[in-house]
Every structure is written in structure tokens, then in C-alpha cells.
Motif scaffolding. Structure first.
Motif, PDB file in Angstrom:
ATOM      1  N   LEU A  18      24.440   3.350  70.588  1.00 43.20           N
ATOM      2  CA  LEU A  18      24.553   2.307  69.573  1.00 43.20           C
ATOM      3  C   LEU A  18      25.888   2.413  68.835  1.00 43.20           C
ATOM      4  O   LEU A  18      26.093   3.345  68.067  1.00 43.20           O
ATOM      5  CB  LEU A  18      23.388   2.414  68.581  1.00 43.20           C
ATOM      6  N   PRO A  19      26.794   1.451  69.044  1.00 44.05           N
ATOM      7  CA  PRO A  19      28.126   1.545  68.446  1.00 44.05           C
ATOM      8  C   PRO A  19      28.121   1.533  66.913  1.00 44.05           C
ATOM      9  O   PRO A  19      29.017   2.097  66.296  1.00 44.05           O
ATOM     10  CB  PRO A  19      28.862   0.326  69.004  1.00 44.05           C
ATOM     11  N   LEU A  20      27.121   0.903  66.303  1.00 41.69           N
ATOM     12  CA  LEU A  20      27.042   0.870  64.841  1.00 41.69           C
ATOM     13  C   LEU A  20      25.980   1.831  64.316  1.00 41.69           C
ATOM     14  O   LEU A  20      25.675   1.840  63.125  1.00 41.69           O
ATOM     15  CB  LEU A  20      26.733  -0.555  64.355  1.00 41.69           C
ATOM     16  N   GLY A  21      25.416   2.620  65.201  1.00 38.52           N
ATOM     17  CA  GLY A  21      24.364   3.546  64.800  1.00 38.52           C
ATOM     18  C   GLY A  21      23.011   2.851  64.741  1.00 38.52           C
ATOM     19  O   GLY A  21      22.911   1.636  64.852  1.00 38.52           O
ATOM     20  N   PRO A  22      21.951   3.623  64.569  1.00 29.01           N
ATOM     21  CA  PRO A  22      20.622   3.020  64.529  1.00 29.01           C
ATOM     22  C   PRO A  22      20.331   2.343  63.186  1.00 29.01           C
ATOM     23  O   PRO A  22      20.722   2.846  62.134  1.00 29.01           O
ATOM     24  CB  PRO A  22      19.685   4.210  64.741  1.00 29.01           C
ATOM     25  N   ARG A  23      19.727   1.206  63.239  1.00 31.01           N
ATOM     26  CA  ARG A  23      19.178   0.508  62.080  1.00 31.01           C
ATOM     27  C   ARG A  23      18.095  -0.424  62.611  1.00 31.01           C
ATOM     28  O   ARG A  23      18.288  -1.632  62.733  1.00 31.01           O
ATOM     29  CB  ARG A  23      20.219  -0.278  61.320  1.00 31.01           C
ATOM     30  N   PRO A  24      16.942   0.139  62.976  1.00 26.51           N
ATOM     31  CA  PRO A  24      15.870  -0.677  63.548  1.00 26.51           C
ATOM     32  C   PRO A  24      15.402  -1.770  62.586  1.00 26.51           C
ATOM     33  O   PRO A  24      15.148  -1.514  61.413  1.00 26.51           O
ATOM     34  CB  PRO A  24      14.755   0.339  63.806  1.00 26.51           C
ATOM     35  N   ILE A  25      15.331  -2.976  63.111  1.00 30.78           N
ATOM     36  CA  ILE A  25      14.905  -4.145  62.352  1.00 30.78           C
ATOM     37  C   ILE A  25      13.525  -4.553  62.855  1.00 30.78           C
ATOM     38  O   ILE A  25      13.345  -4.876  64.036  1.00 30.78           O
ATOM     39  CB  ILE A  25      15.896  -5.322  62.533  1.00 30.78           C
TER      40      ILE A  25
END
Length: 191
Positions: A18-25
Motif C-alpha cells: 500500500l503506497p499510502l499505508g493502510p487505512r481500511p474504509i
């Protein structure tokens, strides 16, 4: 349900990809009647943490005939994408949803969302995963035959502004399909 949503929001299964890191929505409540399964969040949704908080979301709410208030009421509408985090950018747009998410989390979420009466499958990834061999030969034919999947599923193309060409090439969609979608939603939400 609160614990499951918390676990999903802490997920780092594919952190290395994940290029922007994890942030599950994800959003849901056991009382929800409608479930939306789309691709994966884009960069704006990744930034805000709010499902469908972009131009695609505005178009989707318009298609559904619902207000922002109704759309974001988790007791009415749940949000469970195929990929919970922004997958990164490819040559022609965002990359496909990460393949780890659906097998990891969908069944557990669906068990908690026991009151879902209508699942809206947006785009080919969710349609392929949930319809399997019942899908038509392509997205256009699958959407054209939306009645074959009702009342459990309602199939849509992605509401992205990038799909302007598809929408202009398939005027029957907004004339025939959208009123039926709004009818199904109104019935489930008693609007």
C-alpha cells in the motif's frame, strides 16, 4: 459488530503493498438494510476516511436518489469495499482492489449484517466475486441484465467521472436502470 469494525480498521495484512499505508474504509451496523460493495477507496477517501467522499460518491448518491444524511446513516446503508485500502495507482488509474481483503473480512461482516435486503455490486470486481459464473460476458451485459440478480443484488458500473464515455454510449442505463435502482432503495428504506 463494533469489535469487528475495529479489527478491520487496524488491519495491516497487505501493508507492504500500500503506497499510502493502510487505512481500511468500512461502515456498517446490524440494522442496515442496504450494502454497497465497490472497488476500493481512492486517494480522497483515503485522506478523509469517509466512504465515497469524492465525485464518484456524489454520482452514486444521485443514482441511488438518497441524501448524504441517508447515505451515511450506517443503520440504513453499510459500506464494504472489495479492497478496504487505497491500492495505489497504475498506468490507467487506480490499481485493482487488493485480493486479500474480501476473503479475510467479507464473510465475518456479512454474518453481522444479517438484515441486508439489497446488496449493490459496483463494478466488475464485486460482480465477479459475488456473481461468479452468473455474470454476463462483460460489465455492460451484466448491468443490462440487472433484473436477473434482483432482488438480492443490484449491479452497477462504477460511478467514476472516468466512466463518462460508458454512460454516453449506454443511455439506456440512466433511463431504465436508475429508476429501478431508486425503486428498490426506496422500498428497503421506506422513503
Amino acid at each position: 459488530m463494533k469489535q469487528l469494525l475495529s479489527d478491520i480498521r487496524k488491519c495491516e495484512v497487505c501493508i507492504d503493498h500500500l503506497p499510502l499505508g493502510p487505512r481500511p474504509i468500512v461502515a456498517g451496523h446490524p440494522d442496515a438494510k442496504i450494502l454497497i460493495i465497490g472497488h476500493a477507496p481512492g486517494t480522497k477517501v483515503h485522506q478523509t476516511g469517509v466512504p465515497w467522499d469524492d465525485q464518484s460518491g456524489k454520482q452514486l448518491r444521485k443514482w441511488m436518489g438518497v441524501t448524504d444524511e441517508t447515505f451515511y446513516d450506517e443503520t440504513k446503508i453499510a459500506q464494504m469495499p472489495m479492497g478496504f485500502c487505497y491500492p495505489g495507482r497504475g498506468k490507467t488509474g487506480d490499481l485493482p482492489p487488493r485480493s486479500e481483503c474480501a476473503p479475510q473480512w467479507h464473510n465475518s461482516l456479512l454474518e453481522k449484517l444479517a438484515n441486508i435486503k439489497l446488496t449493490i455490486l459496483i463494478g466488475q470486481y464485486s460482480q465477479r466475486y459475488y456473481l461468479g459464473s452468473k455474470m454476463e460476458r462483460n460489465l455492460t451485459e451484466t448491468v443490462r441484465n440487472y433484473n436477473n440478480y434482483a432482488p438480492e443484488y443490484f449491479v452497477l458500473p462504477h460511478p467514476s467521472p472516468r466512466n463518462r464515455f460508458w454512460l454516453s454510449k449506454n443511455p439506456w442505463f440512466e433511463v431504465e436502470v436508475i429508476p429501478k435502482l431508486q425503486e428498490h432503495i426506496s422500498k428497503q428504506l421506506n422513503l
